[in-house]
Design a protein around this motif. Structure first.
Motif, short mmCIF file in Angstrom:
data_model
loop_
_atom_site.label_atom_id
_atom_site.label_comp_id
_atom_site.label_asym_id
_atom_site.label_seq_id
_atom_site.Cartn_x
_atom_site.Cartn_y
_atom_site.Cartn_z
N HIS A 4 3.22 1.69 25.45
CA HIS A 4 2.81 2.30 24.16
C HIS A 4 1.45 2.46 24.21
CE1 HIS A 4 6.63 1.12 22.65
NE2 HIS A 4 6.70 0.06 23.33
N LYS A 5 1.06 3.42 23.24
CA LYS A 5 -0.46 3.99 23.15
C LYS A 5 -1.34 2.84 22.45
CE LYS A 5 0.49 8.82 23.40
NZ LYS A 5 0.58 10.29 22.69
N ALA A 6 -0.65 2.09 21.40
CA ALA A 6 -1.50 1.06 20.62
C ALA A 6 -0.67 0.05 20.56
CB ALA A 6 -1.90 1.61 19.40
N TYR A 7 -1.24 -1.38 20.53
CA TYR A 7 -0.36 -2.50 20.25
C TYR A 7 -1.08 -3.26 18.86
CZ TYR A 7 1.94 -1.93 24.82
OH TYR A 7 2.61 -1.27 25.70
N ILE A 8 -0.14 -3.67 18.14
CA ILE A 8 -0.36 -4.13 16.82
C ILE A 8 0.11 -5.41 16.81
CG2 ILE A 8 -0.54 -3.79 14.30
CD1 ILE A 8 -0.02 -0.96 14.79
N PHE A 9 -0.52 -6.59 16.45
CA PHE A 9 -0.11 -8.00 16.45
C PHE A 9 -0.10 -8.68 15.11
CE2 PHE A 9 -1.76 -7.06 20.69
CZ PHE A 9 -0.76 -7.54 21.60
N ASP A 10 0.67 -9.48 14.71
CA ASP A 10 0.60 -10.39 13.92
C ASP A 10 -0.06 -11.50 14.30
OD1 ASP A 10 1.40 -11.97 11.47
OD2 ASP A 10 2.97 -13.11 13.04
N LEU A 11 -0.53 -12.27 13.60
CA LEU A 11 -1.62 -13.66 13.92
C LEU A 11 -0.87 -14.80 14.10
CD1 LEU A 11 -4.36 -14.49 14.49
CD2 LEU A 11 -4.65 -14.99 12.03
N GLY A 110 -4.62 -3.82 17.45
CA GLY A 110 -4.84 -3.85 16.02
C GLY A 110 -4.14 -5.18 15.85
N ILE A 111 -4.63 -5.91 14.55
CA ILE A 111 -3.96 -7.34 14.07
C ILE A 111 -3.82 -6.82 12.38
CG2 ILE A 111 -4.23 -9.83 13.44
CD1 ILE A 111 -6.15 -9.74 15.89
N ILE A 112 -2.45 -7.28 12.10
CA ILE A 112 -2.12 -7.47 10.59
C ILE A 112 -1.60 -8.65 10.26
CG2 ILE A 112 -0.54 -6.31 8.90
CD1 ILE A 112 -0.65 -3.89 10.39
N THR A 113 -2.50 -9.36 9.16
CA THR A 113 -1.92 -10.70 9.23
C THR A 113 -1.78 -11.14 7.67
OG1 THR A 113 -2.72 -12.98 9.29
CG2 THR A 113 -4.36 -11.49 9.18
N ASP A 114 -0.89 -11.71 7.09
CA ASP A 114 -0.81 -11.99 5.50
C ASP A 114 -1.39 -13.40 5.31
OD1 ASP A 114 0.76 -9.68 4.96
OD2 ASP A 114 2.84 -10.91 5.34
N ILE A 137 -6.61 -6.05 9.90
CA ILE A 137 -6.18 -5.92 8.38
C ILE A 137 -5.61 -7.41 7.80
CG2 ILE A 137 -4.81 -4.78 6.92
CD1 ILE A 137 -4.95 -2.38 8.28
N VAL A 138 -6.25 -8.09 7.18
CA VAL A 138 -6.02 -9.13 6.24
C VAL A 138 -5.20 -8.48 4.94
CG1 VAL A 138 -6.44 -11.33 5.23
CG2 VAL A 138 -7.41 -10.67 7.26
N THR A 139 -4.17 -8.46 4.75
CA THR A 139 -3.21 -7.80 3.79
C THR A 139 -3.81 -8.04 2.42
OG1 THR A 139 -1.50 -9.18 3.89
CG2 THR A 139 -1.28 -7.01 5.20
N ASP A 140 -4.13 -9.31 2.44
CA ASP A 140 -4.59 -10.05 1.18
C ASP A 140 -5.85 -9.11 0.42
OD1 ASP A 140 -4.22 -12.21 -0.82
OD2 ASP A 140 -5.70 -12.86 -0.43
N ASP A 141 -6.75 -8.65 1.56
CA ASP A 141 -7.85 -7.76 1.03
C ASP A 141 -7.55 -6.57 0.55
OD1 ASP A 141 -9.39 -9.89 2.16
OD2 ASP A 141 -9.65 -8.82 4.13
N LEU A 142 -6.10 -6.02 0.60
CA LEU A 142 -5.63 -4.75 0.20
C LEU A 142 -5.42 -4.74 -1.22
CD1 LEU A 142 -3.30 -3.79 2.88
CD2 LEU A 142 -5.73 -3.15 2.62
N GLY A 143 -5.56 -6.02 -1.96
CA GLY A 143 -5.33 -6.05 -3.25
C GLY A 143 -4.39 -7.16 -3.91
N PHE A 155 0.30 -1.07 7.52
CA PHE A 155 0.69 -0.20 8.68
C PHE A 155 0.22 1.09 8.52
CE2 PHE A 155 4.21 -3.40 8.36
CZ PHE A 155 4.31 -4.27 9.32
N GLN A 156 0.27 1.77 7.69
CA GLN A 156 -0.51 3.02 7.27
C GLN A 156 -1.92 3.18 7.66
OE1 GLN A 156 0.79 3.47 3.57
NE2 GLN A 156 2.85 4.47 3.85
N ARG A 157 -2.76 1.92 7.10
CA ARG A 157 -4.21 2.00 7.27
C ARG A 157 -4.30 1.52 8.76
NH1 ARG A 157 -6.98 0.14 2.53
NH2 ARG A 157 -6.48 1.64 0.80
N MET A 158 -3.67 0.63 9.64
CA MET A 158 -3.81 0.44 10.81
C MET A 158 -3.72 1.39 11.78
SD MET A 158 -4.51 -1.66 13.13
CE MET A 158 -4.76 -3.18 12.05
N SER A 159 -2.61 2.55 11.51
CA SER A 159 -2.57 3.66 12.26
C SER A 159 -3.58 4.56 12.00
CB SER A 159 -1.37 4.34 11.71
OG SER A 159 -1.09 5.55 12.37
N ASP A 160 -4.10 4.54 10.81
CA ASP A 160 -5.49 5.57 10.75
C ASP A 160 -6.80 4.76 11.69
OD1 ASP A 160 -4.21 7.15 8.96
OD2 ASP A 160 -4.92 6.09 7.25
N CYS A 161 -6.68 3.60 11.46
CA CYS A 161 -7.84 2.95 12.15
C CYS A 161 -7.83 3.07 13.68
CB CYS A 161 -7.87 1.24 11.71
SG CYS A 161 -9.34 0.45 12.51
#
Length: 222
Positions: A4-11, A110-114, A137-143, A155-161
């Motif tokens: 894959h071109k990019a790998y995104i992980f939970d924490l 990337g990392i996406i964590t709740d 991206i710590v999702t709590d920071d999104l609002g 996920f949308q923000r991470m794709s952009d990042c």
């Protein structure tokens, strides 16, 4: 060879063992209380917290133990100590090798964590990930919690990042309740990591919630 071109992980329970974080937090709270109550011993109080957690779950651990020992204290203060402590945690060995391999191959990560923002950032700093991974991206920071997974915004923000289309990314997590359903709808590939220890290791849901693939070590990632 990575596919894959990019790998995104939970924490939590993906890159490190969350139970280690919980025990680290209990030790910090026990140390805090022992400074005020001379009859308390840090190791014994930590053990009591762990036993209460295993028996009752996380919600009322401090209430149960404080009632048991006759400790008169503000439970909210103990929660703040727990949330703001500097955790004693480490990356899983397979996570170290996996991340190293991706970095050496110049593949975006990337990392996406709740979770509570301060808690998650304390974990990321303790693991050294804040300096290794540029797209976090710590999702709590999104609002707030309404933007936690499975909300699509992270996920949308991470794709952009990462500057990679979602269909060229793969998301790796451990919790089928929330990790994969939205990712799949958005076109990401998904992988579920199943470890020996974790809150969701025995969870099995219908196919809409499950990942495309299941692995037992991050060394299996391709």
């Amino acid at each position: 060879m990575f596919n894959h071109k990019a790998y995104i992980f939970d924490l939590d329970d993906t890159l490190y063992c969350e139970h280690d974080y919980v025990k680290s937090g209990f030790y910090s709270v026990a140390s805090f209380l022992a400074k005020t109550y001379s009859f308390l011993h840090v190791e014994e109080l930590t053990r009591q917290f762990i036993e209460a957690w295993e028996h009752y779950g996380r919600g009322k651990v401090f209430n149960h133990v404080c009632n048991k020992f006759g400790i008169q204290t503000d439970i909210k203060q103990l929660v703040n100590v727990y949330r703001n402590h500097e955790p004693s945690i480490h990356l899983y060995e397979d996570a170290v090798f996996c991340l190293k391999g991706l970095m050496e191959a110049n593949i975006p990560i990337g990392i996406i964590t709740d979770g509570n923002s301060s808690m998650q950032w304390n974990k990321l700093r303790a693991l050294g990930l804040d300096k290794q991974i540029s797209c976090i991206i710590v999702t709590d920071d999104l609002g707030g919690s309404e933007f936690w997974k499975p909300h699509p915004l992270a996920f949308q923000r991470m794709s952009d990042c990462l500057k990679v289309n979602m269909e060229d990314c793969v998301y790796i997590g451990d919790n089928p309740n929330k990790d994969f359903i939205t990712a799949k709808k958005l076109g990401l590939h998904t992988i579920r990591i199943v470890r020996e220890i974790g809150d969701h290791m025995q969870t099995n849901l219908d196919q809409g919630y499950e990942a495309d693939k299941k692995i037992y070590s991050l060394m299996e990632i391709r």
